[in-house]
Design an enzyme around this catalytic site. Structure first.
Site, PDB file in Angstrom:
ATOM      1  N   GLY A  90     -11.441  -9.508   1.188  1.00  0.00           N
ATOM      2  CA  GLY A  90     -12.604  -9.400   2.077  1.00  0.00           C
ATOM      3  C   GLY A  90     -13.583 -10.550   1.923  1.00  0.00           C
ATOM      4  O   GLY A  90     -14.683 -10.525   2.493  1.00  0.00           O
ATOM      5  N   LYS A 122       0.850  -1.199   0.000  1.00  0.00           N
ATOM      6  CA  LYS A 122       0.000   0.000   0.000  1.00  0.00           C
ATOM      7  C   LYS A 122       0.886   1.250   0.000  1.00  0.00           C
ATOM      8  O   LYS A 122       0.688   2.177   0.784  1.00  0.00           O
ATOM      9  CB  LYS A 122      -0.979   0.003   1.181  1.00  0.00           C
ATOM     10  CG  LYS A 122      -1.916  -1.205   1.178  1.00  0.00           C
ATOM     11  CD  LYS A 122      -2.991  -1.120   2.246  1.00  0.00           C
ATOM     12  CE  LYS A 122      -3.930  -2.311   2.232  1.00  0.00           C
ATOM     13  NZ  LYS A 122      -3.361  -3.566   2.758  1.00  0.00           N
ATOM     14  N   ARG A 151      -7.875 -15.528   5.902  1.00  0.00           N
ATOM     15  CA  ARG A 151      -8.329 -16.336   7.030  1.00  0.00           C
ATOM     16  C   ARG A 151      -9.324 -17.432   6.657  1.00  0.00           C
ATOM     17  O   ARG A 151      -9.285 -18.516   7.235  1.00  0.00           O
ATOM     18  CB  ARG A 151      -8.943 -15.412   8.104  1.00  0.00           C
ATOM     19  CG  ARG A 151      -7.906 -14.583   8.820  1.00  0.00           C
ATOM     20  CD  ARG A 151      -8.530 -13.458   9.596  1.00  0.00           C
ATOM     21  NE  ARG A 151      -9.142 -12.457   8.715  1.00  0.00           N
ATOM     22  CZ  ARG A 151      -9.789 -11.377   9.127  1.00  0.00           C
ATOM     23  NH1 ARG A 151      -9.919 -11.159  10.426  1.00  0.00           N
ATOM     24  NH2 ARG A 151     -10.294 -10.521   8.269  1.00  0.00           N
TER      25      ARG A 151
HETATM   26  O1  3DU Z   1      -9.831 -10.991   5.560  1.00  0.00           O
HETATM   27  P1  3DU Z   1      -8.759 -11.918   5.069  1.00  0.00           P
HETATM   28  O2  3DU Z   1      -8.150 -12.757   6.140  1.00  0.00           O
HETATM   29  O3  3DU Z   1      -9.209 -12.723   3.872  1.00  0.00           O
HETATM   30  O4  3DU Z   1      -7.521 -11.017   4.560  1.00  0.00           O
HETATM   31  C1  3DU Z   1      -7.635 -10.078   3.550  1.00  0.00           C
HETATM   32  C2  3DU Z   1      -6.283  -9.611   3.078  1.00  0.00           C
HETATM   33  O5  3DU Z   1      -6.461  -8.598   2.121  1.00  0.00           O
HETATM   34  C3  3DU Z   1      -5.370  -9.028   4.145  1.00  0.00           C
HETATM   35  O6  3DU Z   1      -4.033  -9.350   3.782  1.00  0.00           O
HETATM   36  C4  3DU Z   1      -5.573  -7.531   4.045  1.00  0.00           C
HETATM   37  O7  3DU Z   1      -4.428  -6.801   4.381  1.00  0.00           O
HETATM   38  C5  3DU Z   1      -5.860  -7.368   2.565  1.00  0.00           C
HETATM   39  N1  3DU Z   1      -6.733  -6.253   2.237  1.00  0.00           N
HETATM   40  C6  3DU Z   1      -7.985  -6.160   2.746  1.00  0.00           C
HETATM   41  O8  3DU Z   1      -8.421  -7.002   3.536  1.00  0.00           O
HETATM   42  C7  3DU Z   1      -8.786  -5.070   2.350  1.00  0.00           C
HETATM   43  C8  3DU Z   1      -8.333  -4.138   1.496  1.00  0.00           C
HETATM   44  O9  3DU Z   1      -9.102  -3.167   1.110  1.00  0.00           O
HETATM   45  C9  3DU Z   1      -7.049  -4.271   1.005  1.00  0.00           C
HETATM   46  C10 3DU Z   1      -6.284  -5.346   1.386  1.00  0.00           C
END
Ligand code: 3DU
Length: 241
Positions: A198, A78, A221
């Site tokens: 997401g 980012k 996750r």
């Molecule tokens: O919620 P999860 O565990 O599937 O992780 C989502 C990943 O995507 C995590 O690495 C986070 O830093 C990234 N991410 C978002 O979740 C949302 C965004 O807008 C950008 C990146």
């Protein structure tokens, strides 16, 4: 990304956000999960939290392991600083072997994104721009109206236009905002990849995101914290082909 997605018949980018206090265990866990879900993902995304925990040199070993499996690796940096430090960071990520870096267009071009794009082009790397976050509060700023009179538009639309103008290789739009994905896809046309994080744990619907215009799904996750990451990745891969 296209070649990898076709090879593996998958649209899933694994977010490798594992945590462990012991660096050796952490590396081992990262490698285990890569091995486990291999065949059902088309790329890996690494976050700054892993770089902080392990250092870039060790992370570059994980990048190498992913490359051995022909998986591209995205650095979710980012990036959003002024030019010279953006350049230092970009150079480090390139040196570590990453194939693409996520950057935030909020810096603007001159003295912000210009050097990032220049370095990416010179080294044949990709830039993916952050256009709309997945968290509930994202609306607060990403939907904020800019411009005057007839020229008024939400800032995420300006980011989308900039992505086209600057020659970005992809955009990030949260899967939790399908209507925004649809709007961005309309503005972009069919060719540029939309990466949507997401899915699952944050409430985003994988199929809906794809139906509304996403190209790839960033999933962390939901896969790695499930009781069987391999089964979960396989199911998600199959249901989103
Ligand atoms: O919620 P999860 O565990 O599937 O992780 C989502 C990943 O995507 C995590 O690495 C986070 O830093 C990234 N991410 C978002 O979740 C949302 C965004 O807008 C950008 C990146």
């Amino acid at each position: 990304m296209k070649a990898s997605s076709e090879r593996y018949q998958s649209k899933i980018v694994l977010a490798l956000d594992l945590e462990n206090k012991d660096p050796q265990t952490l590396v081992q866990k990262c490698e285990e999960i890569l091995e486990d879900v291999y065949g059902y993902i088309c790329a890996v995304k690494i976050n700054r939290q892993l770089v902080l925990a392990l250092g870039l040199r060790t992370v570059s070993e994980i990048v190498r392991k992913a490359h051995e499996r022909s998986l591209p690796v995205i650095m979710d940096a980012k990036l959003n600083d002024v030019g010279h430090t953006n350049s230092f960071m970009m150079e480090s990520y390139i040196h570590a072997g990453f194939d693409a870096v996520i950057a935030s267009p909020i810096t603007g071009w001159r003295g912000g994104m210009d050097s990032v794009f220049e370095l990416a082009r010179r080294n044949d790397k990709g830039i993916i721009l952050l256009v709309y976050m997945s968290n509930p509060g994202a609306e607060q700023f990403y939907s904020m109206m800019t411009g005057t009179g007839d020229e008024q538009k939400p800032i995420f639309e300006v980011f989308t236009q900039m992505a086209i103008e600057w020659g970005a290789d992809g955009l990030v739009v949260g899967s939790t905002h399908p209507e925004i994905i649809r709007r961005v896809r309309t503005l972009l046309g069919p060719s540029m990849g939309i990466y949507s994080p997401g899915v699952g744990t944050q409430g985003g619907d994988a199929k809906k995101a794809l139906e509304f215009g996403s190209t790839y799904l960033i999933v962390g996750r939901t896969i790695y914290a499930s009781t069987s990451p391999r089964d979960t990745a396989r199911e998600l891969c199959k249901s989103t082909k």
